[in-house]
Write a protein that holds these residues in place. Sequence first.
Motif, PDB file in Angstrom:
ATOM      1  N   ILE A  37       0.905  -1.053  -0.049  1.00 24.74           N
ATOM      2  CA  ILE A  37       0.004  -0.079   0.063  1.00 24.74           C
ATOM      3  C   ILE A  37       0.775   1.293   0.080  1.00 24.74           C
ATOM      4  O   ILE A  37       0.657   2.106  -0.876  1.00 24.74           O
ATOM      5  N   PRO A  38       1.868   1.356   0.813  1.00 25.20           N
ATOM      6  CA  PRO A  38       2.721   2.538   0.907  1.00 25.20           C
ATOM      7  C   PRO A  38       3.428   2.647  -0.487  1.00 25.20           C
ATOM      8  O   PRO A  38       3.721   3.729  -0.779  1.00 25.20           O
ATOM      9  N   TYR A  39       3.873   1.530  -0.848  1.00 24.14           N
ATOM     10  CA  TYR A  39       4.668   1.501  -2.288  1.00 24.14           C
ATOM     11  C   TYR A  39       3.667   2.003  -3.301  1.00 24.14           C
ATOM     12  O   TYR A  39       4.259   3.044  -4.003  1.00 24.14           O
ATOM     13  N   GLY A  40       2.500   2.023  -3.411  1.00 27.76           N
ATOM     14  CA  GLY A  40       1.523   2.433  -4.566  1.00 27.76           C
ATOM     15  C   GLY A  40       1.472   4.050  -3.919  1.00 27.76           C
ATOM     16  O   GLY A  40       1.517   4.922  -5.064  1.00 27.76           O
ATOM     17  N   MET A  41       1.499   4.419  -2.688  1.00 30.08           N
ATOM     18  CA  MET A  41       1.562   5.898  -2.444  1.00 30.08           C
ATOM     19  C   MET A  41       2.654   6.520  -2.942  1.00 30.08           C
ATOM     20  O   MET A  41       2.721   7.863  -3.351  1.00 30.08           O
ATOM     21  N   ILE A  42       3.891   5.687  -2.900  1.00 32.12           N
ATOM     22  CA  ILE A  42       5.158   6.330  -3.493  1.00 32.12           C
ATOM     23  C   ILE A  42       5.045   6.576  -5.102  1.00 32.12           C
ATOM     24  O   ILE A  42       5.412   7.521  -5.558  1.00 32.12           O
ATOM     25  N   LEU A  43       4.616   5.529  -5.647  1.00 38.74           N
ATOM     26  CA  LEU A  43       4.718   5.626  -7.227  1.00 38.74           C
ATOM     27  C   LEU A  43       3.779   6.797  -7.702  1.00 38.74           C
ATOM     28  O   LEU A  43       4.282   7.500  -8.568  1.00 38.74           O
ATOM     29  N   SER A  44       2.812   6.803  -7.048  1.00 36.10           N
ATOM     30  CA  SER A  44       1.978   8.148  -7.551  1.00 36.10           C
ATOM     31  C   SER A  44       1.785   9.382  -7.020  1.00 36.10           C
ATOM     32  O   SER A  44       1.554  10.353  -7.833  1.00 36.10           O
ATOM     33  N   VAL A 100      -0.997  -2.015  -4.133  1.00 40.72           N
ATOM     34  CA  VAL A 100      -0.523  -0.786  -4.871  1.00 40.72           C
ATOM     35  C   VAL A 100      -1.793   0.052  -5.453  1.00 40.72           C
ATOM     36  O   VAL A 100      -1.795   1.220  -5.230  1.00 40.72           O
ATOM     37  N   GLY A 101      -2.719  -0.585  -5.866  1.00 38.79           N
ATOM     38  CA  GLY A 101      -4.068  -0.053  -6.245  1.00 38.79           C
ATOM     39  C   GLY A 101      -4.547   0.479  -4.960  1.00 38.79           C
ATOM     40  O   GLY A 101      -4.971   2.028  -5.292  1.00 38.79           O
ATOM     41  N   ILE A 102      -4.715  -0.012  -3.914  1.00 35.58           N
ATOM     42  CA  ILE A 102      -5.301   0.472  -2.669  1.00 35.58           C
ATOM     43  C   ILE A 102      -4.490   1.780  -2.362  1.00 35.58           C
ATOM     44  O   ILE A 102      -5.025   2.874  -1.934  1.00 35.58           O
ATOM     45  N   GLY A 103      -3.001   1.754  -2.482  1.00 35.14           N
ATOM     46  CA  GLY A 103      -2.281   2.923  -1.892  1.00 35.14           C
ATOM     47  C   GLY A 103      -2.490   3.937  -3.017  1.00 35.14           C
ATOM     48  O   GLY A 103      -2.510   5.149  -2.376  1.00 35.14           O
ATOM     49  N   MET A 104      -2.631   3.785  -4.092  1.00 30.55           N
ATOM     50  CA  MET A 104      -2.861   4.915  -5.017  1.00 30.55           C
ATOM     51  C   MET A 104      -4.191   5.671  -4.886  1.00 30.55           C
ATOM     52  O   MET A 104      -4.227   6.947  -4.800  1.00 30.55           O
ATOM     53  N   LEU A 105      -5.286   4.748  -4.598  1.00 37.78           N
ATOM     54  CA  LEU A 105      -6.342   5.504  -4.462  1.00 37.78           C
ATOM     55  C   LEU A 105      -6.827   5.967  -3.021  1.00 37.78           C
ATOM     56  O   LEU A 105      -7.050   7.118  -2.729  1.00 37.78           O
ATOM     57  N   SER A 106      -6.172   5.502  -1.993  1.00 34.96           N
ATOM     58  CA  SER A 106      -6.189   5.863  -0.606  1.00 34.96           C
ATOM     59  C   SER A 106      -5.344   7.031  -0.437  1.00 34.96           C
ATOM     60  O   SER A 106      -5.764   8.063   0.382  1.00 34.96           O
ATOM     61  N   ALA A 107      -4.168   7.389  -1.060  1.00 39.30           N
ATOM     62  CA  ALA A 107      -3.238   8.481  -0.751  1.00 39.30           C
ATOM     63  C   ALA A 107      -4.135   9.562  -1.326  1.00 39.30           C
ATOM     64  O   ALA A 107      -4.025  10.884  -0.668  1.00 39.30           O
ATOM     65  N   GLY A 108      -4.762   9.656  -2.532  1.00 44.52           N
ATOM     66  CA  GLY A 108      -5.362  10.665  -3.157  1.00 44.52           C
ATOM     67  C   GLY A 108      -6.707  11.199  -2.272  1.00 44.52           C
ATOM     68  O   GLY A 108      -7.004  11.936  -1.998  1.00 44.52           O
TER      69      GLY A 108
END
Length: 392
Positions: free
Chosen positions: A224-231, A345-353
């Motif tokens: 999840i935090p990896y997705g946050m980093i990428l996006s 990763v998908g959850i991280g991208m959505l949740s960070a936004g």
Amino acid sequence: MDTKDKQNPALWNRNFVQCCLSYFLMNFAFYMLVPTLPVYLVDELGIEASEVGLVMASYTIGLMCVRPFSGYLVDCFSRKPLYLFSFIVFAGLFAGYLVAVTMAGIIAVRFLQGGFMGLTSVSGNTIAIDVIPSQRRGEGMGFYGLAVNLGMSLAPLAALPLYGWKGFDSLVVAGLMIAFIGVFSVSLIRYPKRERVSRPSFSLDRFILLKALPAAFSYMFVAIPYGMILSFVVLYGKETGISDPGYFFIFMAVGVGTSRLVSGRLVDHGKIHTVSVCSLVSLVISFMLFALVHNEILFFSLALTIGMGFGISVPAFQCLFVNVAPHHMRGTATSTFLTSLDLGVGIGMLSAGFIASYTNLSVAYLSGAGCCVASLLVYLCWVRDSYERNKL
């Protein structure tokens, strides 16, 4: 062959080199489009910036539609022909960008390419696992995974100047050629034909390796935090006053690469739990500092330590999946591993936004540290015992 050779067989044989090369070329070709496609959509096709996210996400949707079934296909059919077929279609779909000049057309191309990339990555990973000597599996998967990071890191460095010099069509043609060189590399892998394996008609383990579910939950949390980093890391850097935050990915890639040189060997020497726990503790500390302390030196230093944390964790976690699966279910094991990564990763991208829209990205990354704590707790309370009971 003497006893020493049997205990430490060669890793860098012809098959493993071709596996790594083909995987690198696939990711290099694909990630050439990641930084340039949004610019092309907005500047040349006149698509609204608010709609670019839908175009980019269509790849992930295609990936997730295919990923759960790809392990079943890889386990039931000959792996190399399946790898070649999916890679050829993936490569050929680059030509779709040359004729798709509408938003709907590009969404369709990316959706299909995402699906075939999902099948290609699972079959390629499974073949790599098969050709790596079991005594050096952790080390081998560490180097194999490094091919992804090198592709992700080097592709934008080549793509942006080429796009500015020759335009999007030339970039797509370059990606097409690089992908087909990857296909040729796959054809050089010496891999025996495999007989079809009969499976129960309504068996859940066609799609999910049930014995690896504890590891899947733990890995999903840390992804999840990896997705946050990428996006959002570039936007976060700008918000906190960092000049040139895009260099974060270069430092992160260095951290991933250097850590994988040693983490796989530790896994092969029976330190799989030590490696996994240390990586999770490192990520908890790194994300807490990343969220709470804002200065340029620390920003790039933490890029290095976050990269090392993820680099250490990947070969260890992948072995948690593969080592509980019999040979005929390695495709399912690989698919389950990659699906847990994609979900996180998908959850991280959505949740960070979502979090940033109500508070700020510092809170989002602090919640990412909380996800790493959750991953660590799941690992200590569930994964370790489950793995020891089920490993082969």
